[in-house]
Design an enzyme around this catalytic site. Sequence first.
Site, mmCIF file in Angstrom:
data_model
loop_
_atom_site.group_PDB
_atom_site.id
_atom_site.type_symbol
_atom_site.label_atom_id
_atom_site.label_comp_id
_atom_site.label_asym_id
_atom_site.label_seq_id
_atom_site.Cartn_x
_atom_site.Cartn_y
_atom_site.Cartn_z
ATOM 1 N N GLU A 9 -81.077 -1.349 -23.409
ATOM 2 C CA GLU A 9 -81.148 0.029 -22.926
ATOM 3 C C GLU A 9 -80.536 0.238 -21.546
ATOM 4 O OE1 GLU A 9 -83.430 -2.399 -22.737
ATOM 5 O OE2 GLU A 9 -85.316 -1.363 -23.077
ATOM 6 N N ASP A 82 -86.656 -3.312 -24.437
ATOM 7 C CA ASP A 82 -87.867 -3.874 -23.820
ATOM 8 C C ASP A 82 -88.979 -4.082 -24.850
ATOM 9 O OD1 ASP A 82 -86.671 -3.969 -21.355
ATOM 10 O OD2 ASP A 82 -87.457 -2.034 -20.689
ATOM 11 N N ASP A 84 -92.188 -3.373 -24.627
ATOM 12 C CA ASP A 84 -93.340 -2.472 -24.638
ATOM 13 C C ASP A 84 -93.128 -1.334 -25.648
ATOM 14 O OD1 ASP A 84 -91.421 -0.960 -23.393
ATOM 15 O OD2 ASP A 84 -92.476 -0.778 -21.477
ATOM 16 N N GLU A 86 -92.389 1.788 -25.237
ATOM 17 C CA GLU A 86 -91.198 2.595 -24.948
ATOM 18 C C GLU A 86 -89.950 1.895 -25.484
ATOM 19 O OE1 GLU A 86 -90.485 6.380 -23.438
ATOM 20 O OE2 GLU A 86 -92.379 5.286 -23.322
ATOM 21 N N TYR A 284 -90.562 -9.328 -17.091
ATOM 22 C CA TYR A 284 -90.693 -7.893 -17.346
ATOM 23 C C TYR A 284 -91.735 -7.268 -16.423
ATOM 24 C CZ TYR A 284 -90.754 -3.583 -20.045
ATOM 25 O OH TYR A 284 -90.652 -2.276 -20.439
ATOM 26 N N ARG A 286 -93.243 -4.155 -16.453
ATOM 27 C CA ARG A 286 -94.289 -3.228 -16.909
ATOM 28 C C ARG A 286 -95.268 -4.019 -17.776
ATOM 29 N NH1 ARG A 286 -90.134 0.644 -16.374
ATOM 30 N NH2 ARG A 286 -89.116 0.111 -18.342
ATOM 31 N N HIS A 329 -98.527 -10.171 -23.266
ATOM 32 C CA HIS A 329 -97.518 -10.124 -22.230
ATOM 33 C C HIS A 329 -97.817 -11.165 -21.154
ATOM 34 C CE1 HIS A 329 -96.513 -5.651 -23.230
ATOM 35 N NE2 HIS A 329 -96.077 -6.506 -24.134
#
Length: 855
Positions: A9, A82, A84, A86, A284, A286, A329
């Site tokens: 992205e 990613d 997550d 999103e 990562y 988040r 995570h």
Amino acid sequence: MSKNLFIVESPAKAKTIGGFLGKDFVVKSSIGHIRDLVEKEMGVDIENDFAPKYVIPSDKKIVVAELKKLAKEAEIVWLATDEDREGEAISWHLSEALGLSNKKTRRIVYHEITKPAIQKALANPRDIDKNLVDAQQARRVLDRLVGYELSPILWKKIKPALSAGRVQSVAVRLIVEREREIVGFRSTSAYKVSAIFETKDKSIVRAELPKRFSTREEAKAFVEKCKGAEFSITNLETKPSKKSPSAPFTTSTLQQEASRKLGYSVTQTMVLAQRLYESGKITYMRTDSVNLSETAINQAKEEISKLYGNNFFSFRQYKTKSKGAQEAHEAIRPTYLNEQNIDGEAREMRLYDLIWKRTIASQMADAELEKTTVTIKISTASETFIAQGEVLKFEGFLKVYLEGKDDEDEETNEGILPAMQLNEKLMMQETSAVERFTHHPPRYTEASLVKKLEELGIGRPSTYAPTISTVQKRGYIIKEDREGTPRNYFVIVLKENTISEETKTENTGAEKAKLFPTDIGMVVNDFLVDNFKDILDYNFTAKVEEEFDEVAEGKLSWTKMIGEFYKPFHKTVKVTQETAERASGEKLLGVDPASRRNVFVRIGRFGPMVQIGETPKADDPDQEKPRFASLRKDQRLDSITLEQALELFKLPRTLGLYEDTEVTVAIGRYGPYIKHNNLFYSLPKEDDPYNISLDRVIEILKLPKLPRSVGDYEGEAISVAKGRFGPYVKHKDGFYSLAKTDEPFSVTLERAIELIEAKRKKDKEKQIKIFAENPDIKVIEGRYGPCIQLGRKFYKIPKGKEPGSLTLAECLAVIEAAGGLEDGKKTKPVKEKAKTVKQKSKPTKAGKKTKKQKS
């Protein structure tokens, strides 16, 4: 044709990963989401199970077209966004928009951008996790429903152009409630007694009385007792103690600590962390997990042993405490712990250093301390002084890192104590009783607000920064410094057997980078709390977050969740529209002595204001109209007094005559100004329009005026002027900013020419590509990266496109997609071999033909 299309992205991420993959891979970026809910309408089909109506934004159409072409040619498409919700949603939208088949599509995830991590991900592909996608869709749809239905109510009931969001409104409520708690707080004072003693070997010991005296008389009576008293040690207690390191960073703890230690805003921290992640320097960013992988722990052990010794390492596994944490995570850490420093931009380096230290410290041994408490007897009183101190026996993790604190007012008298013995006599050098005041609860900083939201279970790692940013952009919250006010306090001192008393002054109430609610923020909050109790309820909002988690885990249908929320919510919306009174925060301050009319403060169409007189009723057109004045920036509806409100009506002030013409001062749209001879002059910041004198105004009017001519160059005049963004030189149609060291009233012709030529040279160096057939359009290196320039307008280049390879046709397509050819300023027609048609002077909208063109 490449066998593999690898889509991420972010262009920066694509560049980093592109270096790991071979010639069989083409790595491209989607530049975030490539589809979103349609704008300017609800975008959700409520009657059809809340089906979202997705569209590809105009600025993404070129990106999607290119990805479609590449996907068609590739054997396998790797969706590597990613890990997550999103990121999962972006992968799903790519699959849908590009028309990808399951057979040729692979979804891969990784939490660090390193070659081993990417290779491992390629070896372990999976399908798109629709549960994660549904959780993201549920959040997006729910927030659209809330915003789309609440905002029109705010326009009707308070003022136009307001908006409301689900999580943002709760964040505003926290700040409003804290502000009211502070306003309602009544500080009380008490006397804190401390003493300075000297041991037999002349060492200094500082001690405090454990109790405080509520009155000056009690404090003075105690100090009187200490006159001529003997002081001796009646108890000496030493205990070992330990301090343990904090867990590695999660998103919220990184935001909090970067704020405390580096002064970064929440948004700034996330931007920098994103860059570090995309360049492969950290994992990562988040995440709500404090886990460290086995690889990371082994790296930490090796680095700690090498730098500090084996005894400094201590294996630790941390457990996440926050609600809804996803343990799969990993915590935020450097990808390679043997890299203590990195190259790059200074702010990125500082943030990386913070992450490295926190990660390393999390795997280090406890700090070992020895705490000593000394009790000092007073021969003439029953009270005792207490001295406390600690000695660091083993540094442990403190050699690397100590977590910051939010409590600015925390006082400690602990230090290293000298060697002392039981029953040892001490010599009192000074005893003082100082008046101290209770503190109101602290206002929120961005960091402490994130901490509170996390404690309440409101929001998730990806939402903290946008939530705090949004409430500030909407004008509901402001982050600012505020000066304190002087406060007197009383001090009683016993020294050399003599008591003295004096009143001293201190500054109190000063705030730095704190969050304050605005008047409109408070009015909107009160209206929503009164009419939408569930939406603003902390537990309800946390429960919604938990339901999002259940959707992500496949335990709950997202449409069922939205349906159960929407039905009662929509009903409340209808009732509020029909029955709720207008909200303006109106407050009666008193009566204007001159007109004997009531004076109110309230929110008006253009913001907070004072009103003298009642609002006329529709059936009484002869009623005297009220007068209005806007509040100053430092004034608030809940704290302005009648006197301060009436002061606002003194403007415009007529000060007298200058050069036989009346001089007035007033406040306009752009701030305070002087009006003289039908000309307007800005008032300097240091001058107050309410009390400035005629002499001072005349002094300002006599100053040199801008614009001023400095001469000619290339056959045209050069002038120096001051605009919205500061002083500048104007020549022909060009504007050239002055340097900070340039004084606009003393710039010479030579200096002006120097600035013009320097800007021209810089502009020439910025040019990436020009088109001889259409000189109006250029590809340049802009302030924020490469862009397309048309006149004085700039257009973003679709990321993933090489700026130097853009054709004129592609540039025109980008400009047209952004509406740049519809503003009445057509570009010059492109010269081609085919005959062009001369157009009339009136421009047409892009895509429409004139009668001549049709013929």
